[in-house]
Design a protein around this motif. Structure first.
Motif, PDB file in Angstrom:
ATOM      1  N   ILE A 192      83.756  20.436  54.171  1.00 24.30           N
ATOM      2  CA  ILE A 192      82.885  19.951  53.099  1.00 24.30           C
ATOM      3  C   ILE A 192      81.424  20.014  53.545  1.00 24.30           C
ATOM      4  O   ILE A 192      80.541  20.414  52.781  1.00 24.30           O
ATOM      5  CB  ILE A 192      83.272  18.511  52.702  1.00 24.30           C
ATOM      6  CG1 ILE A 192      84.674  18.493  52.098  1.00 24.30           C
ATOM      7  CG2 ILE A 192      82.260  17.928  51.708  1.00 24.30           C
ATOM      8  CD1 ILE A 192      85.232  17.098  51.899  1.00 24.30           C
ATOM      9  N   GLY A 193      81.173  19.619  54.784  1.00 23.84           N
ATOM     10  CA  GLY A 193      79.813  19.681  55.300  1.00 23.84           C
ATOM     11  C   GLY A 193      79.264  21.089  55.312  1.00 23.84           C
ATOM     12  O   GLY A 193      78.096  21.321  54.953  1.00 23.84           O
ATOM     13  N   ILE A 194      80.095  22.052  55.697  1.00 21.79           N
ATOM     14  CA  ILE A 194      79.678  23.457  55.682  1.00 21.79           C
ATOM     15  C   ILE A 194      79.376  23.914  54.266  1.00 21.79           C
ATOM     16  O   ILE A 194      78.371  24.589  54.001  1.00 21.79           O
ATOM     17  CB  ILE A 194      80.767  24.342  56.319  1.00 21.79           C
ATOM     18  CG1 ILE A 194      80.904  24.008  57.811  1.00 21.79           C
ATOM     19  CG2 ILE A 194      80.439  25.823  56.131  1.00 21.79           C
ATOM     20  CD1 ILE A 194      82.057  24.702  58.489  1.00 21.79           C
ATOM     21  N   GLU A 195      80.229  23.517  53.323  1.00 20.25           N
ATOM     22  CA  GLU A 195      80.044  23.893  51.919  1.00 20.25           C
ATOM     23  C   GLU A 195      78.746  23.307  51.373  1.00 20.25           C
ATOM     24  O   GLU A 195      77.968  23.991  50.700  1.00 20.25           O
ATOM     25  CB  GLU A 195      81.239  23.389  51.101  1.00 20.25           C
ATOM     26  CG  GLU A 195      81.107  23.525  49.594  1.00 20.25           C
ATOM     27  CD  GLU A 195      81.444  24.917  49.101  1.00 20.25           C
ATOM     28  OE1 GLU A 195      81.317  25.161  47.882  1.00 20.25           O
ATOM     29  OE2 GLU A 195      81.841  25.755  49.931  1.00 20.25           O
ATOM     30  N   VAL A 196      78.507  22.040  51.652  1.00 16.64           N
ATOM     31  CA  VAL A 196      77.293  21.380  51.154  1.00 16.64           C
ATOM     32  C   VAL A 196      76.050  22.009  51.773  1.00 16.64           C
ATOM     33  O   VAL A 196      75.041  22.260  51.093  1.00 16.64           O
ATOM     34  CB  VAL A 196      77.347  19.868  51.457  1.00 16.64           C
ATOM     35  CG1 VAL A 196      76.006  19.209  51.151  1.00 16.64           C
ATOM     36  CG2 VAL A 196      78.452  19.205  50.641  1.00 16.64           C
ATOM     37  N   GLY A 197      76.108  22.298  53.077  1.00 18.59           N
ATOM     38  CA  GLY A 197      74.968  22.901  53.746  1.00 18.59           C
ATOM     39  C   GLY A 197      74.660  24.295  53.235  1.00 18.59           C
ATOM     40  O   GLY A 197      73.498  24.656  53.025  1.00 18.59           O
ATOM     41  N   ALA A 198      75.713  25.076  53.010  1.00 17.71           N
ATOM     42  CA  ALA A 198      75.519  26.443  52.532  1.00 17.71           C
ATOM     43  C   ALA A 198      74.966  26.470  51.114  1.00 17.71           C
ATOM     44  O   ALA A 198      74.156  27.335  50.764  1.00 17.71           O
ATOM     45  CB  ALA A 198      76.841  27.202  52.593  1.00 17.71           C
TER      46      ALA A 198
END
Length: 400
Positions: A192-198
Motif C-alpha cells: 500500500i505504501g508503494i502504491e500511495v508513493g507511486a
C-alpha cells in the motif's frame, strides 16, 4: 481453578511478571493483526462508510480490552476476549441487509441481547447445544468459502501486490505459523505504501485520528432472522464454546454467567458505534492461559491485563488501519482477510463431514450457505440451516 502444584509454585519464583505481560501483548497483537482486516471488510460490505467502519473497529477493540481487564481483575484468571472472526466473515458474506446500515446496528443489538439471555436463561444455551455441530460448522464453512477465494481473485486484480503477500504468508506459515497472517498484513502495508508513493496520493493527517460515529438502530425481519440469529449461533459455536474448552484444558473454570454478562453488555454498549459482538477468545486464548505465559497458573491472569491494555492502544490506532484499507489496491485487503480465514475454514469443513450419518445434510447446508441465495430478505446462512435440518430430518424419518 485447580490449585497449582508445588513444582509450579517453586518454578514461578524464577519467572518475572514480564513473562505473562509479554505473552499478553503477543496475544493481542496476533489476534488483532490476524483479523482486523476481516472486520473492516465485513463492515464495508454491510454498508458502513469508511468513518463508520473505523468507528466499529475502535468500538470493538475498546470493548475487548475493557471486558478482558474486568474479568481478569475480578476472577484472577487468564480470561481473554475477542471479536468473532468467523462472525465478521458472516457479516461480510451477508452484505447489506434490508434497512441498510442502521438495520445492521439493530442486528448487533439483537446479538448482544441473545448473549445476555444466554447468561440469564441456561435453557437457551442448551437449545443451541442441540443444533447438530456438523450443520453449524457446515453453515460456517459455506459462509467462509467465498471469502477464502479472495486471495485467488486478488491475484487477478492486483497480482503485483497480492503475490508477494501470499509468498510472505506461505514462508511464515512454514517457519512462524503464529505470525503468518500478521506478517502477510505487514507485506500488504508495504504494498500500500508503494502504491500511495507511486501515485503521489495526498493523505490528510486528520484522517488518522480516532473517531466514533453513532447510528440509531432499526429492526427488520431480514436483519434479525438472516443476520442476527446466524451471527449469534456462530459466535457461540466458534468462539464461546471452544474458548471455554481451552480454559478448562489449562485447569481454569470459566465463570460462565459473568463472562456472558460482560460480553453481552460490552456488545450492547458499543453496537451503536458499529462494533460487532465480542466473545471469549478461542484462537489466542492459549497464549495467555498456557504455561508459556507463566509457570505458575496463579499469575497468568497478568497476561490478560496486558492483552486488554494493548487493545486500548490498538483501538486508538483504528482509523490508521481503516485508512490503509481505503488506500489499498483492489483485492489486496480482501486477500489478506481470506488468508486469515483459511484455518477457520479448514476446521469448519473437517467438523462438518466428521460424522458420516450427517454428511449429506452437512453438504446441503454447506452448499446452500456458499450459494449466497436470499429469500424474503433473509440471508443464505439462515436458509442453509433450514435446508440442512430438513434433509437431516427426512433421512432419519422412521429410524430408531
Amino acid at each position: 481453578m485447580s490449585e497449582p502444584t508445588a513444582a509450579a509454585s517453586s518454578t514461578s519464583l524464577d519467572a518475572p511478571l514480564s513473562r505473562p505481560i509479554s505473552a499478553g501483548i503477543t496475544a493481542s497483537l496476533v489476534g488483532f493483526s490476524s483479523s482486523f482486516a476481516v472486520v473492516l471488510t465485513a463492515l464495508h460490505a454491510a454498508g458502513a462508510t469508511s468513518d463508520q467502519a473505523a468507528s466499529g473497529l475502535l468500538a470493538a477493540s475498546f470493548a475487548v480490552g475493557a471486558g478482558t481487564i474486568v474479568l481478569a481483575l475480578r476472577y484472577r484468571r487468564p480470561i481473554t476476549l475477542a471479536w468473532s472472526t468467523p462472525g465478521a466473515a458472516l457479516i461480510a458474506a451477508t452484505g447489506a441487509v434490508e434497512g441498510g446500515w442502521s438495520a445492521e446496528i439493530g442486528a448487533f443489538y439483537v446479538v448482544a441481547a441473545l448473549i445476555l439471555l444466554t447468561a440469564l436463561i441456561p435453557a437457551l444455551g442448551q437449545a443451541i447445544a442441540r443444533i447438530p455441530a456438523s450443520l453449524a460448522q457446515a453453515m460456517l464453512g459455506g459462509v467462509l468459502l467465498p471469502l477464502c477465494l479472495a486471495p485467488l481473485s486478488g491475484l487477478v486484480k492486483s497480482p503485483w501486490a497480492v503475490a508477494p503477500v501470499i509468498v510472505v504468508w506461505l514462508i511464515a506459515l512454514r517457519f512462524l505459523p503464529r505470525w503468518a497472517v500478521p506478517l502477510a498484513f505487514l507485506a500488504a502495508a508495504i504494498a500500500i505504501g508503494i502504491e500511495v508513493g507511486a501515485a503521489g496520493t495526498a493523505i490528510d493527517p486528520a484522517s488518522f485520528l480516532p473517531r466514533v460515529e453513532f447510528t440509531a438502530p432499526t429492526f427488520t425481519t431480514g436483519a434479525i432472522v438472516g443476520l442476527a440469529l446466524p451471527l449469534f449461533l456462530v459466535t457461540m459455536a466458534s468462539q464461546n464454546v471452544p474458548g471455554t474448552a481451552i480454559l478448562r484444558s489449562f485447569g481454569y473454570d470459566l465463570p460462565w454467567r459473568p463472562a456472558m454478562t460482560v460480553t453481552g453488555l460490552g456488545s450492547a454498549l458499543t453496537a451503536s458505534a458499529g462494533g460487532p459482538a465480542i466473545n471469549l477468545a478461542a484462537i489466542t486464548a492459549a497464549l495467555a492461559a498456557s504455561p508459556d505465559a507463566h509457570p505458575d497458573p496463579r499469575r497468568r491472569w497478568y497476561a490478560s491485563i496486558a492483552t486488554g491494555s494493548t487493545y486500548f492502544v490498538l483501538a486508538a490506532a483504528s482509523s490508521f488501519f481503516a485508512v490503509l484499507v481505503v488506500l489499498a489496491p483492489a483485492g489486496l485487503i480482501a486477500a489478506v482477510a481470506g488468508l486469515a480465514l483459511f484455518g477457520a475454514f479448514g476446521s469448519a469443513v473437517q467438523q462438518a463431514v466428521a460424522d458420516p450419518h450427517d454428511r449429506v445434510p452437512a453438504i446441503v447446508t454447506f452448499l446452500t450457505a456458499a450459494s449466497g441465495i436470499a429469500f424474503f430478505g433473509i440471508s443464505a446462512a439462515f436458509w442453509a440451516l433450514v435446508a440442512g435440518l430438513v434433509v437431516r430430518a427426512a433421512l432419519r424419518l422412521g429410524r430408531r
